[in-house]
Write a protein that holds these residues in place. Structure first.
Motif, PDB file in Angstrom:
ATOM      1  N   GLN A  88      40.940 -54.404  22.050  1.00  0.00           N
ATOM      2  CA  GLN A  88      41.864 -55.512  21.799  1.00  0.00           C
ATOM      3  C   GLN A  88      42.572 -55.334  20.463  1.00  0.00           C
ATOM      4  O   GLN A  88      41.944 -55.088  19.434  1.00  0.00           O
ATOM      5  CB  GLN A  88      41.112 -56.844  21.782  1.00  0.00           C
ATOM      6  N   VAL A  89      43.883 -55.475  20.492  1.00  0.00           N
ATOM      7  CA  VAL A  89      44.696 -55.504  19.278  1.00  0.00           C
ATOM      8  C   VAL A  89      45.373 -56.866  19.216  1.00  0.00           C
ATOM      9  O   VAL A  89      46.052 -57.262  20.162  1.00  0.00           O
ATOM     10  CB  VAL A  89      45.757 -54.389  19.280  1.00  0.00           C
ATOM     11  N   THR A  90      45.156 -57.570  18.123  1.00  0.00           N
ATOM     12  CA  THR A  90      45.760 -58.883  17.933  1.00  0.00           C
ATOM     13  C   THR A  90      46.542 -58.881  16.632  1.00  0.00           C
ATOM     14  O   THR A  90      45.991 -58.560  15.579  1.00  0.00           O
ATOM     15  CB  THR A  90      44.697 -59.982  17.897  1.00  0.00           C
ATOM     16  N   VAL A  91      47.823 -59.213  16.724  1.00  0.00           N
ATOM     17  CA  VAL A  91      48.692 -59.235  15.557  1.00  0.00           C
ATOM     18  C   VAL A  91      49.107 -60.678  15.293  1.00  0.00           C
ATOM     19  O   VAL A  91      49.738 -61.310  16.139  1.00  0.00           O
ATOM     20  CB  VAL A  91      49.931 -58.352  15.773  1.00  0.00           C
ATOM     21  N   SER A  92      48.753 -61.183  14.136  1.00  0.00           N
ATOM     22  CA  SER A  92      49.083 -62.558  13.790  1.00  0.00           C
ATOM     23  C   SER A  92      50.405 -62.598  13.020  1.00  0.00           C
ATOM     24  O   SER A  92      50.744 -61.678  12.286  1.00  0.00           O
ATOM     25  CB  SER A  92      47.979 -63.172  12.947  1.00  0.00           C
ATOM     26  N   SER A  93      51.123 -63.681  13.201  1.00  0.00           N
ATOM     27  CA  SER A  93      52.425 -63.814  12.531  1.00  0.00           C
ATOM     28  C   SER A  93      52.284 -64.456  11.171  1.00  0.00           C
ATOM     29  O   SER A  93      51.247 -64.968  10.798  1.00  0.00           O
ATOM     30  CB  SER A  93      53.362 -64.637  13.408  1.00  0.00           C
TER      31      SER A  93
ATOM     32  N   GLY B  26      38.827 -48.995  17.495  1.00  0.00           N
ATOM     33  CA  GLY B  26      39.799 -49.152  16.432  1.00  0.00           C
ATOM     34  C   GLY B  26      40.644 -50.411  16.516  1.00  0.00           C
ATOM     35  O   GLY B  26      41.448 -50.681  15.610  1.00  0.00           O
ATOM     36  N   GLY B  27      40.501 -51.161  17.587  1.00  0.00           N
ATOM     37  CA  GLY B  27      41.269 -52.395  17.692  1.00  0.00           C
ATOM     38  C   GLY B  27      40.777 -53.433  16.704  1.00  0.00           C
ATOM     39  O   GLY B  27      39.755 -53.260  16.043  1.00  0.00           O
ATOM     40  N   GLY B  28      41.525 -54.517  16.607  1.00  0.00           N
ATOM     41  CA  GLY B  28      41.130 -55.586  15.697  1.00  0.00           C
ATOM     42  C   GLY B  28      42.245 -56.576  15.475  1.00  0.00           C
ATOM     43  O   GLY B  28      43.258 -56.570  16.181  1.00  0.00           O
ATOM     44  N   LEU B  29      42.046 -57.421  14.477  1.00  0.00           N
ATOM     45  CA  LEU B  29      43.022 -58.440  14.106  1.00  0.00           C
ATOM     46  C   LEU B  29      43.746 -57.987  12.848  1.00  0.00           C
ATOM     47  O   LEU B  29      43.107 -57.616  11.861  1.00  0.00           O
ATOM     48  CB  LEU B  29      42.322 -59.773  13.857  1.00  0.00           C
ATOM     49  N   VAL B  30      45.060 -58.029  12.884  1.00  0.00           N
ATOM     50  CA  VAL B  30      45.860 -57.584  11.745  1.00  0.00           C
ATOM     51  C   VAL B  30      47.085 -58.478  11.621  1.00  0.00           C
ATOM     52  O   VAL B  30      47.563 -59.031  12.619  1.00  0.00           O
ATOM     53  CB  VAL B  30      46.264 -56.100  11.919  1.00  0.00           C
ATOM     54  N   GLN B  31      47.589 -58.626  10.416  1.00  0.00           N
ATOM     55  CA  GLN B  31      48.797 -59.413  10.208  1.00  0.00           C
ATOM     56  C   GLN B  31      50.029 -58.607  10.586  1.00  0.00           C
ATOM     57  O   GLN B  31      50.022 -57.370  10.564  1.00  0.00           O
ATOM     58  CB  GLN B  31      48.889 -59.853   8.748  1.00  0.00           C
ATOM     59  N   ALA B  32      51.080 -59.320  10.911  1.00  0.00           N
ATOM     60  CA  ALA B  32      52.342 -58.665  11.225  1.00  0.00           C
ATOM     61  C   ALA B  32      52.751 -57.753  10.070  1.00  0.00           C
ATOM     62  O   ALA B  32      52.623 -58.135   8.893  1.00  0.00           O
ATOM     63  CB  ALA B  32      53.422 -59.696  11.499  1.00  0.00           C
TER      64      ALA B  32
END
Length: 123
Positions: free
Chosen positions: A118-123, A8-14
């Motif tokens: 991995q969970v990545t949160v972009s600003s 369920g992890g991934g790249l998501v915006q703030a």
């Protein structure tokens, strides 16, 4: 033995949301407390949340309280972590852990660990 697999992890915006899943196999998972920890790059692993085997009791780190929700479905041998209002500082590898007995924030007390997602949160 208990085997744990996170997803369920991934790249998501703030401000966005993700739902992590921890699927378990092996012994009677429903009798195991389950927790989530995370480790950001260059930092130590830290406690995020935990849930008792029955689901009656839940625990959260202050940094995620009010934004993350832990739950479990023992019929599916799965524990979930709903991540809402994500912030860049939530970026980390998230690990699922299980132990027979009560929950604790001390990672040394947890017996079984997954490989992480991995969970990545972009600003």
């Amino acid at each position: 033995q208990v085997q744990l697999v996170e997803s369920g992890g991934g790249l998501v915006q703030a401000g966005g949301s993700l739902r992590l899943s921890c699927a378990a196999s092996g012994r009677t998972f429903s009798r195991y407390a389950t927790g989530w920890f995370r480790q950001a790059s260059g930092k130590e692993r830290e406690f995020v949340s935990a849930i008792s085997w029955s689901g009656q009791y839940t625990y959260y780190a202050d940094t995620v309280k009010g934004r993350f929700t832990i739950s479990r479905d023992n019929a599916k041998n799965t524990v979930y972590l709903q991540l809402n209002s994500l912030k860049p500082e939530d970026t980390a590898i998230y690990y699922c852990a299980a132990r027979y007995g009560g929950s604790t924030t001390d990672e040394r007390a947890w017996d079984y660990w997954g490989q992480g997602t991995q969970v990545t949160v972009s600003s």
